[in-house]
Design an enzyme around this catalytic site. Sequence first.
Site, PDB file in Angstrom:
ATOM      1  N   CYS A  97       0.808  -1.233   0.000  1.00 41.64           N
ATOM      2  CA  CYS A  97       0.000   0.000   0.000  1.00 41.64           C
ATOM      3  C   CYS A  97       0.837   1.278   0.000  1.00 41.64           C
ATOM      4  CB  CYS A  97      -1.009  -0.006   1.136  1.00 41.64           C
ATOM      5  SG  CYS A  97      -0.325  -0.397   2.741  1.00 41.64           S
ATOM      6  N   LYS A 112      -7.435  -7.610  10.397  1.00 42.07           N
ATOM      7  CA  LYS A 112      -7.209  -6.167  10.324  1.00 42.07           C
ATOM      8  C   LYS A 112      -8.584  -5.567  10.052  1.00 42.07           C
ATOM      9  CE  LYS A 112      -3.865  -3.366   7.767  1.00 42.07           C
ATOM     10  NZ  LYS A 112      -2.931  -3.424   6.635  1.00 42.07           N
ATOM     11  N   ARG A 145      -2.086   6.765   7.983  1.00 42.01           N
ATOM     12  CA  ARG A 145      -2.219   6.995   6.531  1.00 42.01           C
ATOM     13  C   ARG A 145      -1.915   8.442   6.168  1.00 42.01           C
ATOM     14  NH1 ARG A 145      -7.762   3.728   5.562  1.00 42.01           N
ATOM     15  NH2 ARG A 145      -6.924   1.664   5.979  1.00 42.01           N
ATOM     16  N   LYS A 204      -6.167  -6.215  15.013  1.00 47.92           N
ATOM     17  CA  LYS A 204      -6.028  -4.770  15.185  1.00 47.92           C
ATOM     18  C   LYS A 204      -7.292  -4.077  14.710  1.00 47.92           C
ATOM     19  CE  LYS A 204      -3.400  -2.559  12.012  1.00 47.92           C
ATOM     20  NZ  LYS A 204      -2.232  -2.223  11.174  1.00 47.92           N
TER      21      LYS A 204
HETATM   22 ZN   LIG Z   1      -1.313  -2.403   3.304  1.00 48.91          ZN
END
Ligand SMILES: [Zn+2]
Length: 331
Positions: free
Chosen positions: A124, A199, A209, A255
């Site tokens: 990502c 997740k 992020r 998480k």
């Molecule tokens: Zn990721």
Amino acid sequence: MHFAYPILKGKLPTDNNLYELFSKISLKQKDLILPLFIADDHAKQISSSNYFKKIPYSYVTQYIDNMIQKGITSIIIFGTPRKKSGSLQNNTEYIPNDMVTNSIKRISSEFKKKVTIFTDICICQDNPFGHCGITTDKTNHAENDMTLKILGRLSLEYAKAGSDYISPSSMMDGQVRYLRSILNDNGYRNTKILSFSAKHNSSLYAPFRNNMFINITSDYSIDKSNYQVSFFNPHETIREIQTDINEGADMVMIKPSMFYLDLVYRIKRKIEVPMVVQNVSGEYYLFKAGIKNSIIFNEKFSILLFLESIKNAGADKIISYFSPDFVQYLK
Ligand SMILES: [Zn+2]
């Protein structure tokens, strides 16, 4: 800032009796895993105005040395976006992050046995859409098998560099089975897998992020609901974790922590492999903002309660931004 309700400052423990409290808790230094974000040498300027520390590559060994002195025994390494490799779309020739590879090599050779290295396996940070899987259009539909191939290459690269654990966090189907067989086939049977098994799709990742993806996307509210777990379906969480164990995960993870401790408690009673819980960036920010605005008093006591509650719920290990503070409190 003024608040309308009374704040019971006098009821909180003082630093003197905190020492006694710390001696009674069950959480130990070895239970904590420190997140480490490696970036290029401009990182210091980028991180100066927020709570996150991106560690400049050239400063990595000095930083780890410092953390080991404080009492850190485990780290999890994350790469940060690279300037030129953002064009991942359809690019199956994804190049592993040199800064991550070389940091693993340096840390594992310099601090052998003193620190356990976990390395995040995801794309990502280099994906222009911020997704954890390859997306061929602007939707959030990730190409599962295409992504697995890239995760396989990353895992081999980082295992070869000396990572003790690889930690796939893409939430792709079959990722543990695929990565276990790639590692075994290439002579890395001893490299273990900590899977980011559950997740949850959550807004609590936003501070991470916003800081990490700032160079590659202007849309911070990335919809990952197609492959992350829903808060509304605890059975899915349990199933994801059980699947990863069946596929060969050495450790599993759930998480965020704060609003999911009921699941941590329930799952711990069903499984036999160690469970890691990640105390994520949004939770960390809530605390830091509370302390800064005098809503939360006695930072040490509050962090102690928070982390100890995660441990009590059933976490064997906790990934936390509070780790450097906490290990020092224990001294
Ligand atoms: Zn990721």
